[in-house]
Design an enzyme around this catalytic site. Structure first.
Site, short mmCIF file in Angstrom:
data_model
loop_
_atom_site.label_atom_id
_atom_site.label_comp_id
_atom_site.label_asym_id
_atom_site.label_seq_id
_atom_site.Cartn_x
_atom_site.Cartn_y
_atom_site.Cartn_z
N LYS A 41 0.84 -1.20 0.00
CA LYS A 41 0.00 0.00 0.00
C LYS A 41 0.88 1.25 0.00
O LYS A 41 2.07 1.19 0.31
CB LYS A 41 -0.89 -0.02 1.24
N ARG A 135 -10.09 -0.62 14.49
CA ARG A 135 -9.86 0.09 13.25
C ARG A 135 -10.83 -0.54 12.26
O ARG A 135 -12.00 -0.69 12.58
CB ARG A 135 -8.37 -0.02 12.86
N TYR A 251 17.85 29.89 5.99
CA TYR A 251 16.79 30.62 6.69
C TYR A 251 17.11 30.78 8.17
O TYR A 251 17.55 29.85 8.82
CB TYR A 251 15.47 29.86 6.58
N MET A 299 12.55 24.37 1.59
CA MET A 299 11.53 23.57 0.90
C MET A 299 12.13 22.68 -0.19
O MET A 299 11.77 21.51 -0.31
CB MET A 299 10.47 24.50 0.29
C1 LIG Z 1 0.03 -1.96 6.73
C2 LIG Z 1 -0.51 -3.29 7.10
C3 LIG Z 1 0.33 -4.39 7.24
C4 LIG Z 1 1.83 -4.27 7.25
O1 LIG Z 1 2.27 -3.75 8.49
P1 LIG Z 1 3.82 -3.50 8.85
O2 LIG Z 1 3.79 -3.06 10.25
O3 LIG Z 1 4.29 -2.43 7.92
O4 LIG Z 1 4.54 -4.78 8.62
C5 LIG Z 1 -0.26 -5.62 7.45
N1 LIG Z 1 -1.60 -5.75 7.54
C6 LIG Z 1 -2.45 -4.70 7.44
C7 LIG Z 1 -3.89 -4.91 7.56
C8 LIG Z 1 -1.93 -3.44 7.23
O5 LIG Z 1 -2.76 -2.39 7.15
#
Ligand SMILES: *Cc1c(COP(=O)(O)O)cnc(C)c1O
Length: 348
Positions: A41, A135, A251, A299
């Protein structure tokens, strides 16, 4: 109008494909009887999904997790649609239709999503169950709902909230997940992220889902020594300047030269994710030598001391000291943020 090609970037995210593959193999081995998948992701944690996914697939990874539907197209050229899982699930008719058209399986997170999926024609999906993080995920009380019972589930998963710490929540979530395995029929079960892999075989189930550790993050001390750094932020030296005693830098003039010195201006700044927290504490490397950051990060630009490298001139590439656990300790940022902050101007 001429059609000159766009000039190459003046900053890039150096990428060690061999280290990435080695990290996946190490995590797959540490997962014991379970297979390791991969969380890719957020553009593979900022590393670049287009270059990460083929390397992981070649290493043997067969399951890839993204968060958004709009992250799917970056993966489809490289892996089979049924090896892609979308964590946010199908929340609208458009998302259900997109899943069915592409053959990508969604992660169902609620009774409402289960109904939407079935109403759209259903088929194989995954199911996220909440075991105490509050969550995303179906709550334990809702597991008996007919909409959930009707699903054809490949992976039944849950997510650990505190696997990077030694707290009782880990064992509580593990126990809850054992009860989930009794209550939900699925082809396979999955609980552990990177840190969860290091918690041991009781947490591995059938499939693990490392993210951070693939990209060089040390999620728990047990993983140190087994995980290699994968990315190296690099920037071009745009300009070299000579300073005299009393000359000020950047800066708010946070640095003043004590004597003659040679400094360099790098094409990298906080807009690229090299945050102002590195002002006066960050450093860069060139041919094994060190260039400390002087004054405030701007920046688009960062000024460094070239005292150790009198032969380093304009146009050279310098590499940021960005070893994730060390950089996290120095900056106060998390290893996750250090990766995902890297901006769009980086060549990937
Ligand atoms: C992001 C995520 C992972 C990976 O987690 P890490 O701590 O980066 O290894 C695994 N499962 C779910 C559902 C996630 O959202």
């Amino acid at each position: 109008m001429s059609s000159s090609p766009l000039p190459p970037p003046t900053l890039r995210l150096g990428f060690d494909a061999e280290a990435l593959a080695a990290n996946w193999r190490a995590l797959d081995l540490l997962s014991g009887k379970a297979a390791a998948g991969a969380a890719v992701k957020a553009d593979a944690y900022g590393v670049g999904a287009a270059r990460v996914v083929p390397v992981l697939a070649a290493a043997g990874c067969r399951m890839f997790f993204v968060a958004h539907w709009r992250e799917v197209p970056a993966l489809l050229p490289h892996v089979a649609p049924e090896s892609i899982a979308v964590l946010h699930g199908p929340a609208s008719a458009e998302e259900v239709a997109y899943a069915r058209a592409t053959g990508v399986w969604p992660v169902i997170n609620s009774v409402a999503q289960a109904r939407a999926w079935s109403a759209g024609g259903g088929g194989t999906c995954h199911l996220m169950v909440d075991t105490g993080m509050n969550r995303l995920g179906v709550s334990l009380e809702d597991l008996g709902d007919p909409a959930i019972a009707a699903l054809e589930i490949d992976i039944c998963l849950s997510h650990l909230a505190s696997a990077d710490e030694d707290v009782s929540q880990n064992e509580a979530q593990r126990r809850a997940f054992v009860s989930v395995q009794g209550a939900v029929r699925a082809r396979r079960y999955s609980l552990a992220n990177s840190a969860g892999i290091a918690l041991g075989s009781a947490y591995h189930a059938d499939l693990t889902r490392p993210g951070l550790a693939l990209y060089g993050g040390i999620a728990r001390a047990e993983l140190a020594g087994q995980i290699r750094q994968v990315v190296h932020p690099e920037a071009v030296l745009l300009q070299v300047r000579k300073l005299k005693a009393g000359d000020k830098v950047g800066y708010n003039a946070l640095f003043t030269a004590a004597g003659d010195m040679r400094v360099g201006v790098l094409s990298l700044g906080y807009a690229d994710g090299y945050l102002r927290c590195w002002s006066g504490i960050g450093s860069f490397r060139w041919q094994g030598r060190k260039a400390p950051v002087l004054g405030r990060v701007s920046m688009d630009l960062t000024i460094v001391d070239l005292g150790e490298m009198p032969d380093c001139g304009e146009g050279e590439w310098l590499t940021a000291d960005y070893d994730l656990p060390c950089a996290a300790a120095a900056s106060g940022l998390s290893q996750y943020e250090l990766l995902t902050l890297m901006g769009q101007r980086f060549g990937r």
